[in-house]
Design a protein around this motif. Structure first.
Motif, PDB file in Angstrom:
ATOM      1  N   LEU A  24       0.825  -1.214   0.000  1.00 35.81           N
ATOM      2  CA  LEU A  24       0.000   0.000   0.000  1.00 35.81           C
ATOM      3  C   LEU A  24       0.856   1.260   0.000  1.00 35.81           C
ATOM      4  CD1 LEU A  24      -2.867  -0.944   2.465  1.00 35.81           C
ATOM      5  CD2 LEU A  24      -3.099  -0.390   0.054  1.00 35.81           C
ATOM      6  N   ILE A  25       2.023   1.181   0.620  1.00 35.44           N
ATOM      7  CA  ILE A  25       2.905   2.343   0.652  1.00 35.44           C
ATOM      8  C   ILE A  25       3.724   2.444  -0.633  1.00 35.44           C
ATOM      9  CG2 ILE A  25       4.928   3.316   1.832  1.00 35.44           C
ATOM     10  CD1 ILE A  25       3.734   2.132   4.434  1.00 35.44           C
ATOM     11  N   TRP A  26       4.173   1.316  -1.171  1.00 34.53           N
ATOM     12  CA  TRP A  26       5.092   1.323  -2.307  1.00 34.53           C
ATOM     13  C   TRP A  26       4.395   1.473  -3.665  1.00 34.53           C
ATOM     14  CZ3 TRP A  26       5.980  -2.882  -5.876  1.00 34.53           C
ATOM     15  CH2 TRP A  26       7.033  -2.641  -6.749  1.00 34.53           C
ATOM     16  N   LEU A  27       3.250   0.813  -3.860  1.00 40.47           N
ATOM     17  CA  LEU A  27       2.615   0.807  -5.181  1.00 40.47           C
ATOM     18  C   LEU A  27       2.217   2.184  -5.718  1.00 40.47           C
ATOM     19  CD1 LEU A  27       0.525  -2.480  -5.237  1.00 40.47           C
ATOM     20  CD2 LEU A  27       2.579  -1.936  -6.520  1.00 40.47           C
ATOM     21  N   PRO A  28       1.736   3.123  -4.898  1.00 36.14           N
ATOM     22  CA  PRO A  28       1.421   4.445  -5.478  1.00 36.14           C
ATOM     23  C   PRO A  28       2.640   5.144  -6.075  1.00 36.14           C
ATOM     24  CG  PRO A  28       0.318   4.212  -3.387  1.00 36.14           C
ATOM     25  CD  PRO A  28       1.225   3.025  -3.521  1.00 36.14           C
ATOM     26  N   LEU A  29       3.829   4.826  -5.583  1.00 35.69           N
ATOM     27  CA  LEU A  29       5.041   5.444  -6.134  1.00 35.69           C
ATOM     28  C   LEU A  29       5.381   4.917  -7.516  1.00 35.69           C
ATOM     29  CD1 LEU A  29       7.251   5.365  -2.929  1.00 35.69           C
ATOM     30  CD2 LEU A  29       6.056   7.332  -3.905  1.00 35.69           C
ATOM     31  N   THR A  30       4.896   3.732  -7.869  1.00 39.13           N
ATOM     32  CA  THR A  30       5.221   3.126  -9.156  1.00 39.13           C
ATOM     33  C   THR A  30       4.158   3.399 -10.216  1.00 39.13           C
ATOM     34  OG1 THR A  30       4.138   1.041  -8.570  1.00 39.13           O
ATOM     35  CG2 THR A  30       6.470   1.264  -8.016  1.00 39.13           C
ATOM     36  N   GLU A  31       3.113   4.076  -9.831  1.00 37.18           N
ATOM     37  CA  GLU A  31       2.045   4.392 -10.772  1.00 37.18           C
ATOM     38  C   GLU A  31       2.593   5.294 -11.877  1.00 37.18           C
ATOM     39  OE1 GLU A  31      -2.387   6.414 -10.727  1.00 37.18           O
ATOM     40  OE2 GLU A  31      -1.191   6.374  -8.917  1.00 37.18           O
ATOM     41  N   GLY A  32       2.065   5.157 -13.073  1.00 34.32           N
ATOM     42  CA  GLY A  32       2.571   5.878 -14.238  1.00 34.32           C
ATOM     43  C   GLY A  32       2.582   7.379 -14.103  1.00 34.32           C
ATOM     44  N   LEU A  39       5.629  13.612  -3.270  1.00 33.58           N
ATOM     45  CA  LEU A  39       5.013  12.628  -2.368  1.00 33.58           C
ATOM     46  C   LEU A  39       3.662  13.079  -1.837  1.00 33.58           C
ATOM     47  CD1 LEU A  39       8.067  11.338  -0.307  1.00 33.58           C
ATOM     48  CD2 LEU A  39       6.779  10.147  -2.071  1.00 33.58           C
ATOM     49  N   VAL A  40       3.518  14.363  -1.543  1.00 32.87           N
ATOM     50  CA  VAL A  40       2.244  14.857  -1.014  1.00 32.87           C
ATOM     51  C   VAL A  40       1.140  14.686  -2.051  1.00 32.87           C
ATOM     52  CG1 VAL A  40       1.034  16.897  -0.161  1.00 32.87           C
ATOM     53  CG2 VAL A  40       3.386  16.457   0.556  1.00 32.87           C
ATOM     54  N   ASP A  41       1.433  15.011  -3.290  1.00 36.04           N
ATOM     55  CA  ASP A  41       0.423  14.876  -4.344  1.00 36.04           C
ATOM     56  C   ASP A  41       0.100  13.414  -4.636  1.00 36.04           C
ATOM     57  OD1 ASP A  41       0.122  17.603  -4.663  1.00 36.04           O
ATOM     58  OD2 ASP A  41       1.708  17.734  -6.186  1.00 36.04           O
ATOM     59  N   ILE A  42       1.102  12.550  -4.533  1.00 35.25           N
ATOM     60  CA  ILE A  42       0.856  11.129  -4.788  1.00 35.25           C
ATOM     61  C   ILE A  42      -0.076  10.559  -3.735  1.00 35.25           C
ATOM     62  CG2 ILE A  42       1.925   8.839  -4.810  1.00 35.25           C
ATOM     63  CD1 ILE A  42       4.434  10.160  -6.006  1.00 35.25           C
ATOM     64  N   TYR A  43       0.256  10.790  -2.468  1.00 41.64           N
ATOM     65  CA  TYR A  43      -0.516  10.172  -1.392  1.00 41.64           C
ATOM     66  C   TYR A  43      -1.794  10.934  -1.036  1.00 41.64           C
ATOM     67  CZ  TYR A  43       3.291   6.930  -0.776  1.00 41.64           C
ATOM     68  OH  TYR A  43       4.223   5.940  -0.990  1.00 41.64           O
ATOM     69  N   SER A  44      -2.003  12.105  -1.599  1.00 41.60           N
ATOM     70  CA  SER A  44      -3.262  12.814  -1.354  1.00 41.60           C
ATOM     71  C   SER A  44      -4.231  12.663  -2.518  1.00 41.60           C
ATOM     72  CB  SER A  44      -2.987  14.296  -1.071  1.00 41.60           C
ATOM     73  OG  SER A  44      -2.413  14.912  -2.201  1.00 41.60           O
ATOM     74  N   ASP A  45      -3.910  11.814  -3.467  1.00 42.25           N
ATOM     75  CA  ASP A  45      -4.820  11.519  -4.570  1.00 42.25           C
ATOM     76  C   ASP A  45      -6.089  10.879  -4.007  1.00 42.25           C
ATOM     77  OD1 ASP A  45      -5.426  11.219  -7.438  1.00 42.25           O
ATOM     78  OD2 ASP A  45      -5.317   9.076  -6.964  1.00 42.25           O
ATOM     79  N   LYS A  46      -7.230  11.266  -4.526  1.00 41.70           N
ATOM     80  CA  LYS A  46      -8.509  10.786  -3.984  1.00 41.70           C
ATOM     81  C   LYS A  46      -8.645   9.271  -4.097  1.00 41.70           C
ATOM     82  CE  LYS A  46     -10.837  15.088  -4.923  1.00 41.70           C
ATOM     83  NZ  LYS A  46     -11.741  15.820  -5.773  1.00 41.70           N
ATOM     84  N   PHE A  47      -8.193   8.711  -5.199  1.00 46.06           N
ATOM     85  CA  PHE A  47      -8.350   7.271  -5.378  1.00 46.06           C
ATOM     86  C   PHE A  47      -7.374   6.498  -4.487  1.00 46.06           C
ATOM     87  CE2 PHE A  47      -8.625   3.261  -7.748  1.00 46.06           C
ATOM     88  CZ  PHE A  47     -10.005   3.148  -7.760  1.00 46.06           C
ATOM     89  N   ILE A  48      -6.189   7.039  -4.261  1.00 42.93           N
ATOM     90  CA  ILE A  48      -5.230   6.406  -3.348  1.00 42.93           C
ATOM     91  C   ILE A  48      -5.784   6.454  -1.924  1.00 42.93           C
ATOM     92  CG2 ILE A  48      -2.891   6.533  -2.396  1.00 42.93           C
ATOM     93  CD1 ILE A  48      -2.976   5.598  -5.311  1.00 42.93           C
ATOM     94  N   LEU A  49      -6.355   7.575  -1.531  1.00 42.87           N
ATOM     95  CA  LEU A  49      -6.963   7.682  -0.201  1.00 42.87           C
ATOM     96  C   LEU A  49      -8.144   6.730  -0.061  1.00 42.87           C
ATOM     97  CD1 LEU A  49      -6.797  11.533   0.372  1.00 42.87           C
ATOM     98  CD2 LEU A  49      -5.375   9.756   1.417  1.00 42.87           C
ATOM     99  N   TYR A  50      -8.907   6.555  -1.134  1.00 43.14           N
ATOM    100  CA  TYR A  50     -10.001   5.593  -1.109  1.00 43.14           C
ATOM    101  C   TYR A  50      -9.465   4.178  -0.932  1.00 43.14           C
ATOM    102  CZ  TYR A  50     -14.254   3.109  -2.381  1.00 43.14           C
ATOM    103  OH  TYR A  50     -15.344   2.279  -2.360  1.00 43.14           O
ATOM    104  N   GLY A  51      -8.349   3.877  -1.572  1.00 40.02           N
ATOM    105  CA  GLY A  51      -7.721   2.571  -1.406  1.00 40.02           C
ATOM    106  C   GLY A  51      -7.273   2.333   0.031  1.00 40.02           C
TER     107      GLY A  51
END
Length: 159
Positions: A24-32, A39-51
């Protein structure tokens, strides 16, 4: 049940939790699209937060399974607390499957027409099916265990 078996099962459950949390921590970093984001924009994405929100019932069910294995190790498997743990696992599996279906429906109907959501939808289908299987198994075991607990309490009253 032998103490070694109980400790092994609990260690497997902890390992499942650690691997899931690290994914859960690593996969958002590998997204296209994460290549151009901080990092703030990656982990504050609505779909990532939903996940992350969707993963809460999974971790609660994993914790309840850990406690259930502990009850088995303490020879308290035929107790109301074990029945409650199975009930929580069942509800968590149902909630998880509903949240995954909602995510799949959201992606299916709102995805970019240039993107192909087939892989994500396949993962949603497999995850939903697995959650339904877990919920069904937990419901069956809960019913059986509740019957045994009721019979045990009746037997304790007659003696």
């Amino acid at each position: 049940m032998k103490r070694v078996s109980v400790v092994f099962l609990q260690a497997v459950l902890v390992l499942i939790g650690v691997v899931t949390l690290s994914l859960l921590i690593w996969l958002p970093l590998t997204e296209g699209r994460a290549t151009n984001l901080d990092l703030v924009d990656i982990y504050s994405d609505k779909f990532i937060l939903y996940g992350y929100t969707t993963s809460i019932p999974f971790f609660v069910a994993l914790f309840m399974a850990f406690r259930l294995v502990g009850y088995i190790g303490q020879n308290k498997v035929f107790s109301p607390t074990a029945v409650e743990a199975l009930k929580h696992i069942k509800y968590c599996a149902i909630i998880l499957s509903a949240l995954v279906v909602l995510a799949g429906a959201f992606i299916r109907f709102t995805h970019n027409k240039e993107d192909d959501p087939t892989g994500f939808l396949a993962i949603c289908i497999v995850t939903t099916f697995a959650s339904i299987v877990v919920a069904t198994a937990a419901a069956i075991f809960e019913k059986l265990l509740q019957t045994v607990v009721d019979m045990k309490s009746e037997n304790d009253l007659t003696i």
